[in-house]
Design a protein around this motif. Structure first.
Motif, PDB file in Angstrom:
ATOM      1  N   UNK A 192      33.881  32.163  47.453  1.00  0.00           N
ATOM      2  CA  UNK A 192      34.517  31.184  46.565  1.00  0.00           C
ATOM      3  C   UNK A 192      35.288  31.860  45.438  1.00  0.00           C
ATOM      4  N   UNK A 193      34.748  32.936  44.901  1.00  0.00           N
ATOM      5  CA  UNK A 193      35.470  33.671  43.869  1.00  0.00           C
ATOM      6  C   UNK A 193      36.748  34.293  44.406  1.00  0.00           C
ATOM      7  N   UNK A 194      36.709  34.821  45.628  1.00  0.00           N
ATOM      8  CA  UNK A 194      37.919  35.378  46.229  1.00  0.00           C
ATOM      9  C   UNK A 194      38.970  34.302  46.465  1.00  0.00           C
ATOM     10  N   UNK A 195      38.545  33.131  46.912  1.00  0.00           N
ATOM     11  CA  UNK A 195      39.482  32.025  47.108  1.00  0.00           C
ATOM     12  C   UNK A 195      40.081  31.597  45.774  1.00  0.00           C
ATOM     13  N   UNK A 196      39.282  31.545  44.730  1.00  0.00           N
ATOM     14  CA  UNK A 196      39.779  31.188  43.409  1.00  0.00           C
ATOM     15  C   UNK A 196      40.739  32.249  42.886  1.00  0.00           C
ATOM     16  N   UNK A 197      40.423  33.506  43.096  1.00  0.00           N
ATOM     17  CA  UNK A 197      41.302  34.593  42.685  1.00  0.00           C
ATOM     18  C   UNK A 197      42.632  34.513  43.423  1.00  0.00           C
ATOM     19  N   UNK A 198      42.601  34.226  44.729  1.00  0.00           N
ATOM     20  CA  UNK A 198      43.844  34.075  45.497  1.00  0.00           C
ATOM     21  C   UNK A 198      44.677  32.909  44.990  1.00  0.00           C
TER      22      UNK A 198
END
Length: 88
Positions: free
Chosen positions: A67-73
């Motif tokens: 979820x953090x990677x998706x938010x960062x993207x």
């Protein structure tokens, strides 16, 4: 017409006296529906090794990282500017 109070009833004063009896607390009161046994029910599932907890915690961490990677993207895509169709 006003109502007259009963002659023997004191109005506006509370009588303080000795308690007549002692009521049982609701936690210990006997009922006909539920038996109040002192034995605690045995646990349904016990994992003394902690393996189940570690496995679940790892899965939760993995979902959190994804979820953090998706938010960062999503956040980084805001800095790239608007997507425009190619000019022909």
């Amino acid at each position: 017409m006003t109502e007259q109070p009963e002659p023997n009833r004191p109005i506006g004063r509370a009588r303080i006296g000795r308690a007549v009896g002692k009521a049982q607390t609701p936690e210990r009161a006997a009922t006909a529906v539920i038996r109040n046994g002192r034995q605690d029910p045995t646990p349904v599932f016990v994992d003394p090794s902690g393996a189940r907890r570690r496995r679940i915690r790892r899965k939760v961490y993995l979902v959190g990282v994804l979820l953090l990677l998706a938010l960062l993207g999503l956040w980084l895509s805001q800095f790239l500017g608007a997507a425009r169709p190619p000019v022909a």
